[in-house]
Design a protein around this motif. Sequence first.
Motif, PDB file in Angstrom:
ATOM      1  N   UNK A 184       0.726  -1.250  -0.114  1.00 34.37           N
ATOM      2  CA  UNK A 184      -0.158   0.094  -0.074  1.00 34.37           C
ATOM      3  C   UNK A 184       0.788   1.149   0.001  1.00 34.37           C
ATOM      4  N   UNK A 185       1.693   1.116   0.571  1.00 35.34           N
ATOM      5  CA  UNK A 185       2.916   2.540   0.698  1.00 35.34           C
ATOM      6  C   UNK A 185       3.678   2.534  -0.219  1.00 35.34           C
ATOM      7  N   UNK A 186       3.962   1.645  -0.995  1.00 38.29           N
ATOM      8  CA  UNK A 186       5.069   1.635  -2.167  1.00 38.29           C
ATOM      9  C   UNK A 186       4.479   0.623  -3.128  1.00 38.29           C
ATOM     10  N   UNK A 187       5.121   0.778  -4.488  1.00 39.47           N
ATOM     11  CA  UNK A 187       4.691  -0.049  -5.614  1.00 39.47           C
ATOM     12  C   UNK A 187       6.282  -0.734  -5.745  1.00 39.47           C
ATOM     13  N   UNK A 188       7.176  -0.715  -5.185  1.00 36.55           N
ATOM     14  CA  UNK A 188       8.503  -1.178  -5.467  1.00 36.55           C
ATOM     15  C   UNK A 188       8.641  -2.737  -4.787  1.00 36.55           C
ATOM     16  N   UNK A 189       9.460  -3.735  -5.435  1.00 38.91           N
ATOM     17  CA  UNK A 189       9.726  -4.810  -4.658  1.00 38.91           C
ATOM     18  C   UNK A 189      11.120  -5.172  -5.069  1.00 38.91           C
ATOM     19  N   UNK A 190      11.644  -5.779  -4.111  1.00 35.42           N
ATOM     20  CA  UNK A 190      13.047  -6.421  -4.392  1.00 35.42           C
ATOM     21  C   UNK A 190      12.931  -7.814  -5.312  1.00 35.42           C
ATOM     22  N   UNK A 191      13.716  -7.643  -6.446  1.00 34.07           N
ATOM     23  CA  UNK A 191      13.365  -8.802  -7.363  1.00 34.07           C
ATOM     24  C   UNK A 191      14.952  -9.679  -7.315  1.00 34.07           C
ATOM     25  N   UNK A 192      14.791 -10.881  -7.095  1.00 37.98           N
ATOM     26  CA  UNK A 192      15.991 -11.948  -7.184  1.00 37.98           C
ATOM     27  C   UNK A 192      15.705 -12.850  -8.162  1.00 37.98           C
ATOM     28  N   UNK A 193      16.312 -12.600  -9.390  1.00 33.32           N
ATOM     29  CA  UNK A 193      16.430 -13.777 -10.382  1.00 33.32           C
ATOM     30  C   UNK A 193      17.543 -14.576 -10.365  1.00 33.32           C
ATOM     31  N   UNK A 194      17.226 -15.794 -10.532  1.00 31.10           N
ATOM     32  CA  UNK A 194      18.084 -16.973 -10.473  1.00 31.10           C
ATOM     33  C   UNK A 194      18.085 -17.832 -11.520  1.00 31.10           C
ATOM     34  N   UNK A 195      19.604 -18.220 -11.984  1.00 28.84           N
ATOM     35  CA  UNK A 195      19.437 -19.235 -12.834  1.00 28.84           C
ATOM     36  C   UNK A 195      20.216 -20.495 -12.233  1.00 28.84           C
ATOM     37  N   UNK A 196      19.493 -21.498 -12.097  1.00 32.54           N
ATOM     38  CA  UNK A 196      20.314 -22.628 -11.245  1.00 32.54           C
ATOM     39  C   UNK A 196      20.540 -23.918 -12.230  1.00 32.54           C
ATOM     40  N   UNK A 197      21.754 -24.315 -11.867  1.00 32.85           N
ATOM     41  CA  UNK A 197      22.453 -25.602 -12.742  1.00 32.85           C
ATOM     42  C   UNK A 197      22.615 -26.697 -11.813  1.00 32.85           C
ATOM     43  N   UNK A 198      22.529 -27.880 -12.462  1.00 33.51           N
ATOM     44  CA  UNK A 198      23.204 -29.156 -11.943  1.00 33.51           C
ATOM     45  C   UNK A 198      24.635 -29.237 -11.888  1.00 33.51           C
ATOM     46  N   UNK A 199      25.110 -30.265 -11.242  1.00 31.47           N
ATOM     47  CA  UNK A 199      26.425 -30.686 -11.125  1.00 31.47           C
ATOM     48  C   UNK A 199      27.084 -30.712 -12.401  1.00 31.47           C
ATOM     49  N   UNK A 200      26.522 -31.354 -13.249  1.00 34.48           N
ATOM     50  CA  UNK A 200      27.139 -31.573 -14.670  1.00 34.48           C
ATOM     51  C   UNK A 200      27.151 -30.042 -15.548  1.00 34.48           C
ATOM     52  N   UNK A 201      26.802 -29.119 -14.781  1.00 33.39           N
ATOM     53  CA  UNK A 201      26.763 -27.742 -15.394  1.00 33.39           C
ATOM     54  C   UNK A 201      25.368 -27.657 -16.299  1.00 33.39           C
TER      55      UNK A 201
END
Length: 244
Positions: free
Chosen positions: A195-212
């Motif tokens: 209500x007091x802001x229209x801002x959010x903290x956005x965390x974007x992640x690219x996740x990989x397996x052990x074989x890359x």
Amino acid sequence: MMRAKYLQIAADLTNKIKHKQYVAGDFLPSEPALSELYNVSRETIRKALNELLDAGIIQKIKGKGSVVINAARIAFPISNIESFDELNKQKQMNAATKILELKDAQMPFIIRKHLSLTETAATYVARLRLINHEPIVVDEDYILKKYVPDISLEQAKSSLYHYFEHDLGLEIDYASKTITVEPASKDVMEQLHLTDTNLVVVVRSLTYLKDTSFFQYTISQHRPDKFKFVDFAHRKAKNGGLIL
């Protein structure tokens, strides 16, 4: 499977802080005292206290001990790959998950182009995370069907990583993450009760397996008044020399 002893101790101390047995400004008992209290080695206590330190619950002061700090914000580690369910168990957050959407989809174009993906079929999962019944974060995940063919509603509501690792045998290894502050959509503002802001903290992640192999893209949108992000960094020596 039973959790490691230091994690059990970290959870117990967190619970005591949560229930005001120790409040902001209080020092926890010394390492020897905690070692005797829990009947474990001092090394185990140090590992437990490091969990609280990484979570932003205590601060270590040289020569004095571990002091409880104001934990109005919930710390999410950036360097580690941890599921919300794992964080909930570790930090005793009284958290819950609401499924917003679960459907077949395509990996977003920007990710397909960036990674030159040839197989793009994915499962899209959108989840609202709540702590003490208060909406805190909206998570959106795109998981490649090449590695995870199906995800049930029950699996999406609990721990996807437990399903990936224990049921499917995937070896999740590392992720690259970016953090920005952005205007939220109308839907996200409503979902997070902004209500007091229209801002959010956005965390974007690219996740990989052990074989890359890349297998998961995540967009997490956090309420900025409730979360802080914690990292641990070393300064690297230059030219092989010592840093003084």
